[in-house]
Design a protein around this motif. Structure first.
Motif, PDB file in Angstrom:
ATOM      1  N   VAL A 131      -0.544   1.634   2.265  1.00  0.00           N
ATOM      2  CA  VAL A 131      -1.342   1.621   1.038  1.00  0.00           C
ATOM      3  C   VAL A 131      -2.724   1.028   1.303  1.00  0.00           C
ATOM      4  CG1 VAL A 131      -1.511   0.682  -1.297  1.00  0.00           C
ATOM      5  CG2 VAL A 131       0.671   1.568  -0.468  1.00  0.00           C
ATOM      6  N   VAL A 132      -2.778  -0.042   2.090  1.00  0.00           N
ATOM      7  CA  VAL A 132      -4.076  -0.639   2.426  1.00  0.00           C
ATOM      8  C   VAL A 132      -4.965   0.396   3.107  1.00  0.00           C
ATOM      9  CG1 VAL A 132      -5.242  -2.319   3.914  1.00  0.00           C
ATOM     10  CG2 VAL A 132      -3.264  -3.025   2.555  1.00  0.00           C
ATOM     11  N   GLY A 133      -4.422   1.102   4.075  1.00  0.00           N
ATOM     12  CA  GLY A 133      -5.203   2.116   4.774  1.00  0.00           C
ATOM     13  C   GLY A 133      -5.668   3.231   3.864  1.00  0.00           C
ATOM     14  N   GLN A 134      -4.818   3.639   2.922  1.00  0.00           N
ATOM     15  CA  GLN A 134      -5.164   4.733   2.010  1.00  0.00           C
ATOM     16  C   GLN A 134      -6.245   4.345   1.017  1.00  0.00           C
ATOM     17  OE1 GLN A 134      -1.323   5.503   0.320  1.00  0.00           O
ATOM     18  NE2 GLN A 134      -0.723   6.968   1.913  1.00  0.00           N
ATOM     19  N   ARG A 135      -6.344   3.054   0.686  1.00  0.00           N
ATOM     20  CA  ARG A 135      -7.254   2.627  -0.378  1.00  0.00           C
ATOM     21  C   ARG A 135      -8.584   2.074   0.121  1.00  0.00           C
ATOM     22  NH1 ARG A 135      -4.770   5.681  -2.449  1.00  0.00           N
ATOM     23  NH2 ARG A 135      -3.096   5.438  -3.999  1.00  0.00           N
ATOM     24  N   LEU A 136      -8.790   1.977   1.417  1.00  0.00           N
ATOM     25  CA  LEU A 136     -10.043   1.414   1.915  1.00  0.00           C
ATOM     26  C   LEU A 136     -11.250   2.256   1.526  1.00  0.00           C
ATOM     27  CD1 LEU A 136      -9.333  -0.069   5.465  1.00  0.00           C
ATOM     28  CD2 LEU A 136      -9.680  -1.270   3.310  1.00  0.00           C
ATOM     29  N   ARG A 137     -11.099   3.574   1.528  1.00  0.00           N
ATOM     30  CA  ARG A 137     -12.213   4.433   1.114  1.00  0.00           C
ATOM     31  C   ARG A 137     -12.629   4.107  -0.329  1.00  0.00           C
ATOM     32  NH1 ARG A 137     -14.003   9.631   2.646  1.00  0.00           N
ATOM     33  NH2 ARG A 137     -12.200   9.869   4.045  1.00  0.00           N
ATOM     34  N   LEU A 190     -20.011  -1.500  -0.169  1.00  0.00           N
ATOM     35  CA  LEU A 190     -20.035  -2.239   1.088  1.00  0.00           C
ATOM     36  C   LEU A 190     -19.936  -1.259   2.261  1.00  0.00           C
ATOM     37  CD1 LEU A 190     -17.649  -5.166   0.110  1.00  0.00           C
ATOM     38  CD2 LEU A 190     -20.099  -5.342   0.549  1.00  0.00           C
ATOM     39  N   PRO A 191     -20.802  -1.394   3.250  1.00  0.00           N
ATOM     40  CA  PRO A 191     -20.795  -0.429   4.356  1.00  0.00           C
ATOM     41  C   PRO A 191     -19.607  -0.565   5.294  1.00  0.00           C
ATOM     42  CG  PRO A 191     -22.407  -2.152   4.757  1.00  0.00           C
ATOM     43  CD  PRO A 191     -21.905  -2.369   3.366  1.00  0.00           C
ATOM     44  N   VAL A 192     -19.023  -1.770   5.356  1.00  0.00           N
ATOM     45  CA  VAL A 192     -17.916  -2.012   6.278  1.00  0.00           C
ATOM     46  C   VAL A 192     -16.718  -2.559   5.499  1.00  0.00           C
ATOM     47  CG1 VAL A 192     -17.178  -3.122   8.421  1.00  0.00           C
ATOM     48  CG2 VAL A 192     -19.611  -2.650   8.040  1.00  0.00           C
ATOM     49  N   VAL A 193     -15.579  -1.920   5.639  1.00  0.00           N
ATOM     50  CA  VAL A 193     -14.336  -2.424   5.046  1.00  0.00           C
ATOM     51  C   VAL A 193     -13.222  -2.266   6.066  1.00  0.00           C
ATOM     52  CG1 VAL A 193     -14.982  -1.959   2.644  1.00  0.00           C
ATOM     53  CG2 VAL A 193     -13.854  -0.178   3.965  1.00  0.00           C
ATOM     54  N   PHE A 194     -12.289  -3.204   6.056  1.00  0.00           N
ATOM     55  CA  PHE A 194     -11.160  -3.124   6.985  1.00  0.00           C
ATOM     56  C   PHE A 194     -10.049  -4.021   6.471  1.00  0.00           C
ATOM     57  CE2 PHE A 194     -14.322  -6.144   8.386  1.00  0.00           C
ATOM     58  CZ  PHE A 194     -13.638  -7.270   8.813  1.00  0.00           C
ATOM     59  N   GLY A 244       5.183 -12.822  -3.923  1.00  0.00           N
ATOM     60  CA  GLY A 244       4.958 -14.264  -3.938  1.00  0.00           C
ATOM     61  C   GLY A 244       4.283 -14.818  -2.696  1.00  0.00           C
ATOM     62  N   ALA A 245       3.947 -13.970  -1.723  1.00  0.00           N
ATOM     63  CA  ALA A 245       3.254 -14.408  -0.516  1.00  0.00           C
ATOM     64  C   ALA A 245       2.104 -13.454  -0.245  1.00  0.00           C
ATOM     65  CB  ALA A 245       4.219 -14.448   0.664  1.00  0.00           C
ATOM     66  N   VAL A 246       1.230 -13.827   0.691  1.00  0.00           N
ATOM     67  CA  VAL A 246       0.127 -12.942   1.052  1.00  0.00           C
ATOM     68  C   VAL A 246       0.677 -11.857   1.976  1.00  0.00           C
ATOM     69  CG1 VAL A 246      -2.121 -12.747   2.171  1.00  0.00           C
ATOM     70  CG2 VAL A 246      -1.579 -14.769   0.795  1.00  0.00           C
ATOM     71  N   GLY A 247       0.699 -10.629   1.483  1.00  0.00           N
ATOM     72  CA  GLY A 247       1.260  -9.525   2.251  1.00  0.00           C
ATOM     73  C   GLY A 247       0.233  -8.699   2.977  1.00  0.00           C
ATOM     74  N   ALA A 248      -1.044  -8.893   2.640  1.00  0.00           N
ATOM     75  CA  ALA A 248      -2.116  -8.153   3.288  1.00  0.00           C
ATOM     76  C   ALA A 248      -3.430  -8.866   3.011  1.00  0.00           C
ATOM     77  CB  ALA A 248      -2.182  -6.710   2.779  1.00  0.00           C
ATOM     78  N   VAL A 249      -4.436  -8.542   3.804  1.00  0.00           N
ATOM     79  CA  VAL A 249      -5.796  -9.031   3.572  1.00  0.00           C
ATOM     80  C   VAL A 249      -6.741  -7.856   3.777  1.00  0.00           C
ATOM     81  CG1 VAL A 249      -7.630 -10.606   4.293  1.00  0.00           C
ATOM     82  CG2 VAL A 249      -5.251 -11.383   4.333  1.00  0.00           C
ATOM     83  N   VAL A 250      -7.668  -7.678   2.837  1.00  0.00           N
ATOM     84  CA  VAL A 250      -8.706  -6.661   2.999  1.00  0.00           C
ATOM     85  C   VAL A 250     -10.059  -7.355   3.047  1.00  0.00           C
ATOM     86  CG1 VAL A 250      -7.420  -4.788   1.934  1.00  0.00           C
ATOM     87  CG2 VAL A 250      -8.772  -6.286   0.495  1.00  0.00           C
ATOM     88  N   TYR A 251     -10.958  -6.793   3.848  1.00  0.00           N
ATOM     89  CA  TYR A 251     -12.276  -7.372   4.052  1.00  0.00           C
ATOM     90  C   TYR A 251     -13.361  -6.384   3.625  1.00  0.00           C
ATOM     91  CZ  TYR A 251      -9.990 -10.301   7.747  1.00  0.00           C
ATOM     92  OH  TYR A 251      -9.183 -11.129   8.481  1.00  0.00           O
ATOM     93  N   PHE A 287     -10.321  -4.918  -7.077  1.00  0.00           N
ATOM     94  CA  PHE A 287      -9.642  -3.987  -6.174  1.00  0.00           C
ATOM     95  C   PHE A 287      -8.371  -4.624  -5.621  1.00  0.00           C
ATOM     96  CE2 PHE A 287      -8.811  -2.793  -1.770  1.00  0.00           C
ATOM     97  CZ  PHE A 287      -8.629  -1.425  -1.876  1.00  0.00           C
ATOM     98  N   GLY A 288      -8.457  -5.909  -5.215  1.00  0.00           N
ATOM     99  CA  GLY A 288      -7.281  -6.598  -4.699  1.00  0.00           C
ATOM    100  C   GLY A 288      -6.170  -6.685  -5.719  1.00  0.00           C
ATOM    101  N   ALA A 289      -6.535  -6.949  -6.982  1.00  0.00           N
ATOM    102  CA  ALA A 289      -5.524  -7.031  -8.047  1.00  0.00           C
ATOM    103  C   ALA A 289      -4.869  -5.670  -8.281  1.00  0.00           C
ATOM    104  CB  ALA A 289      -6.172  -7.532  -9.332  1.00  0.00           C
ATOM    105  N   ALA A 290      -5.678  -4.595  -8.255  1.00  0.00           N
ATOM    106  CA  ALA A 290      -5.122  -3.253  -8.433  1.00  0.00           C
ATOM    107  C   ALA A 290      -4.198  -2.889  -7.273  1.00  0.00           C
ATOM    108  CB  ALA A 290      -6.254  -2.235  -8.549  1.00  0.00           C
ATOM    109  N   LEU A 291      -4.572  -3.321  -6.086  1.00  0.00           N
ATOM    110  CA  LEU A 291      -3.742  -3.061  -4.908  1.00  0.00           C
ATOM    111  C   LEU A 291      -2.395  -3.770  -5.033  1.00  0.00           C
ATOM    112  CD1 LEU A 291      -4.303  -1.398  -2.329  1.00  0.00           C
ATOM    113  CD2 LEU A 291      -4.962  -3.524  -1.205  1.00  0.00           C
TER     114      LEU A 291
END
Length: 272
Positions: free
Chosen positions: A14-20, A28-32, A117-124, A144-148
């Protein structure tokens, strides 16, 4: 690589699908980003998805709790931003080679994604220009993080409800009894319930329970990790005066005189 049908695999996909989408909505020019994976020495973030990077040096990079900007987000569970990655003192500089020398990033934000209940991912998100990521963009990144989080929660099976220990059940029952003592309309009954709570070792139900604002809790959480006011300001994208104002407000609510006592009081009250 995690099995695509495992919880970690679903989160990572899901993280990979939503970066665009993150790139489009924030400009932001760079996201990962990527999912966290359990390790014997604690959860680690593995960066598996990149958009707008100059190369692949960040791919499959593992980030431990408290290391770099993403590690700070992983540790605190709060959005972390730095205005100049190379010079900030708010983070460790384990990854300067990748972030600064290879990718030439300046202002960077890291957003933790809560899963079960824990941090399952981080997006930058990051820029390479000599200007900071502004508050408007920061709000969009946080949204975006909340929607994710909501999307991932809908895809994952609900976590099994842990069995509460007898000690936990006793504390819960005592808290419920204290609430009854506070709300009882009959003064005599209220007094009797309060006496029972006190005899069982609970706090006086008549005592006021301070409530802290979310940003006050965020500031105290970073102070509890040993951060200076300057480091807290840098991590949260605030001015030092704003951080001091949050601390003064928290100290006033908790009826203490310094930041260390505020952390201790907040922990005692179960706020941290």
């Amino acid at each position: 690589m995690a099995d695509d049908d495992s919880p970690v695999g679903i989160v990572d996909r899901v993280v990979g699908q939503r970066l665009r989408q993150l790139q489009r909505t924030t400009g932001l020019p760079v996201v990962f980003g990527g999912a966290t994976r359990p390790r014997r020495d604690g959860s680690r973030l593995r960066i598996g998805h990149l958009r707008g990077t100059l190369g692949d040096s960040l791919r499959d990079l593992e980030v431990g709790r408290g290391r770099g900007l993403g590690g700070s987000a992983l540790l605190t569970g709060t959005v972390c931003r730095v205005d100049d990655y190379a010079s900030t003192r708010a983070i460790t500089h384990d990854f300067d080679h990748h972030v600064v020398r290879e990718e030439r990033m300046t202002s960077v934000v890291a957003v933790p994604v809560a899963v079960g209940g824990a941090v399952g991912a981080v997006v930058y998100g990051a820029v390479r220009a000599p200007h900071r990521i502004g508050d408007v963009v920061l709000d969009r990144v946080a949204a975006f993080g909340a929607a994710l989080e909501r999307e991932i929660a809908a895809l994952l099976p609900p976590p099994a409800r842990p069995r509460r220990s007898s000690e936990t059940r006793a504390r819960t029952a005592l808290a419920e009894l204290a609430d009854l003592a506070r709300s009882a309309a009959d003064p005599e009954l209220r007094h009797r319930l309060a006496r029972i709570v006190a005899e069982l070792g609970g706090a006086d139900p008549a005592a006021p329970r301070p409530a802290l604002a979310p940003r006050e809790l965020d500031v105290l959480g970073l102070v509890a990790l040993g951060r200076t006011n300057a480091e807290v300001a840098d991590a949260m994208g605030l001015s030092q005066e704003t951080v001091k104002a949050y601390l003064r407000s928290a100290m006033r609510r908790l009826d203490v005189r310094n930041r260390t006592a505020a952390v201790h009081a907040a922990r005692e009250r179960g706020l941290l």
